[in-house]
Design an enzyme around this catalytic site. Structure first.
Site, PDB file in Angstrom:
ATOM      1  N   HIS A   1       0.839  -1.212   0.000  1.00  0.00           N
ATOM      2  CA  HIS A   1       0.000   0.000   0.000  1.00  0.00           C
ATOM      3  C   HIS A   1       0.876   1.266   0.000  1.00  0.00           C
ATOM      4  O   HIS A   1       0.920   2.031   0.969  1.00  0.00           O
ATOM      5  CB  HIS A   1      -0.889  -0.042   1.253  1.00  0.00           C
ATOM      6  CG  HIS A   1      -2.068   0.879   1.239  1.00  0.00           C
ATOM      7  ND1 HIS A   1      -1.972   2.224   0.995  1.00  0.00           N
ATOM      8  CD2 HIS A   1      -3.380   0.639   1.448  1.00  0.00           C
ATOM      9  CE1 HIS A   1      -3.169   2.765   1.074  1.00  0.00           C
ATOM     10  NE2 HIS A   1      -4.042   1.829   1.346  1.00  0.00           N
TER      11      HIS A   1
ATOM     12  N   GLU B   1      -0.906   1.049  -5.511  1.00  0.00           N
ATOM     13  CA  GLU B   1      -0.703  -0.099  -4.636  1.00  0.00           C
ATOM     14  C   GLU B   1      -0.713  -1.392  -5.452  1.00  0.00           C
ATOM     15  O   GLU B   1      -1.718  -1.750  -6.049  1.00  0.00           O
ATOM     16  CB  GLU B   1      -1.824  -0.130  -3.591  1.00  0.00           C
ATOM     17  CG  GLU B   1      -2.067   1.231  -2.928  1.00  0.00           C
ATOM     18  CD  GLU B   1      -3.461   1.355  -2.292  1.00  0.00           C
ATOM     19  OE1 GLU B   1      -4.078   0.328  -1.982  1.00  0.00           O
ATOM     20  OE2 GLU B   1      -3.919   2.496  -2.123  1.00  0.00           O
TER      21      GLU B   1
HETATM   22  O1  LIG Z   1      -7.719   3.729   6.141  1.00  0.00           O
HETATM   23  P1  LIG Z   1      -7.064   2.454   5.687  1.00  0.00           P
HETATM   24  O2  LIG Z   1      -7.651   1.225   6.346  1.00  0.00           O
HETATM   25  O3  LIG Z   1      -5.575   2.509   5.844  1.00  0.00           O
HETATM   26  O4  LIG Z   1      -7.355   2.309   4.140  1.00  0.00           O
HETATM   27  C1  LIG Z   1      -6.970   3.298   3.233  1.00  0.00           C
HETATM   28  C2  LIG Z   1      -7.433   2.953   1.832  1.00  0.00           C
HETATM   29  O5  LIG Z   1      -6.778   1.767   1.411  1.00  0.00           O
HETATM   30  C3  LIG Z   1      -7.028   1.361   0.052  1.00  0.00           C
HETATM   31  O6  LIG Z   1      -6.458   2.243  -0.839  1.00  0.00           O
HETATM   32  C4  LIG Z   1      -8.510   1.203  -0.203  1.00  0.00           C
HETATM   33  O7  LIG Z   1      -8.783   0.994  -1.563  1.00  0.00           O
HETATM   34  C5  LIG Z   1      -9.291   2.389   0.302  1.00  0.00           C
HETATM   35  O8  LIG Z   1     -10.670   2.090   0.216  1.00  0.00           O
HETATM   36  C6  LIG Z   1      -8.930   2.725   1.727  1.00  0.00           C
HETATM   37  O9  LIG Z   1      -9.640   3.840   2.151  1.00  0.00           O
END
Ligand SMILES: O=P(O)(O)OC[C@H]1O[C@H](O)[C@H](O)[C@@H](O)[C@@H]1O
Length: 313
Positions: free
Chosen positions: A181, A288
């Site tokens: 990520h 990601e």
């Molecule tokens: O807030 P987190 O759990 O770290 O997730 C952050 C982001 O991760 C990814 O990019 C998903 O596609 C998003 O939907 C999410 O909001």
């Protein structure tokens, strides 16, 4: 197993001796830092094996890290490269992972530093491990499989690679997803383009529509963006991030079929307590690399390996 800090600057300055990458363990063993003889550096928090920082030889930071990120193990890190395993997002319909928190437990677990190896005279590979035995009881109960994770972070002058090997060490098969990520630091989201995903199908998580197709144009940003692409060109074809017309990052995947592109924009950033500064969304984009649109099934003894290499320029 842990390499203690040596004195590579003296070594590097000594004629006839090979320069060595310097690895230091800092902050009461909570972080590992590696610095190449040429000055590039990487810093990894053992909590989540989260890459917190990647700098080039001039000290220029490549990753975005929230000023409000929790680095004390109370919450997954907002920024850097959190590691998603064994589920991307939440999967209420996938019974085996339905009880897990968003993005699984790997980013919320303390990993072990397994040591370093030099892959050339001016690069270093740092290995981290997490297995079912390292999990706390709560996480083990939510996902009762025997597994091993080996995560390798390789720093070279013009690139950073992160590679994950998942092994089923038990008798019971399991299914998993994984994702790197990465939060890229950029100058201005309004001037960013992402290329390499043209004509590719994607799931738009903002409006929930699953079967969209990217046009033949690069991706640009003018609002909240949260998309899961399965690029038609395959993992070896680079995904390129351009910032103000300048090519900044080239992401090459190995065995990771999907690419998530995320920017929370104004409202979502405002709603995240650990997202600082509040207008920081202008200076970050997540691209990601992952295996998230389906499940990797691992039988007893099976392994799955996925990796990304990020090149500068
Ligand atoms: O807030 P987190 O759990 O770290 O997730 C952050 C982001 O991760 C990814 O990019 C998903 O596609 C998003 O939907 C999410 O909001």
């Amino acid at each position: 197993m842990v390499d203690r800090p040596n004195k590579p600057s003296a070594l590097a300055a000594t004629p006839g001796l090979q320069p060595q990458a310097q690895v230091t363990i800092s902050d009461g063993s909570s972080r590992v830092t590696a610095v190449l003889p040429t000055g590039e550096s990487v810093e990894i928090l053992l909590f989540g094996a989260t890459v917190l920082s990647w700098k080039d030889a001039s000290g220029d930071e490549k990753l975005w890290l929230s000023e409000g990120a929790k680095l004390d193990g109370t919450k997954a890190v907002r920024g850097g490269i959190p590691l998603v395993f064994p589920v991307f997002g939440t999967a209420p319909d996938h019974e085996a992972t339905s009880k897990l928190p968003q993005h699984g437990f790997a980013r919320n677990s303390r990993w072990e530093f397994l040591g370093k190896s030099e892959t050339s005279s001016n690069s270093v590979k740092l290995d981290f491990g997490l297995s079912s035995e390292n999990l706390d009881d709560a996480a083990r109960q939510l996902w009762p499989y025997k597994f091993g994770l080996l995560y390798s972070v390789t720093l070279a002058p013009e690139s950073l690679s992160t590679a994950l090997v998942v092994t089923n060490e038990g008798d019971v098969p399991f299914e998993c997803q994984t994702l790197l990520h990465t939060y890229f630091k950029i100058k201005d989201i309004a001037s960013v383009q992402v290329t390499g995903l043209e004509d590719s199908p994607f799931h738009d998580k903002v409006d929930g529509v699953k079967d969209k197709t990217q046009s033949s144009d690069p991706i640009t940003f003018s609002g909240e963006t949260d998309r899961v692409y399965t690029p038609v060109k395959g993992p070896g074809h680079p995904v390129i991030i351009t910032d103000g017309g300048v090519e900044k990052f080239r992401v090459v995947r190995d065995n990771l079929d999907d690419v998530v592109v995320w920017n929370p924009w104004v409202d979502k950033a405002a709603g995240m307590g650990d997202f600082q500064p509040k207008d920081g969304w202008k200076n970050m984009v997540c691209v990601e690399a992952g295996a998230v649109s389906s499940w990797q099934k691992l039988e007893k003894g099976d392994a799955f390996e996925g990796a990304q290499t990020i090149y500068l320029h």
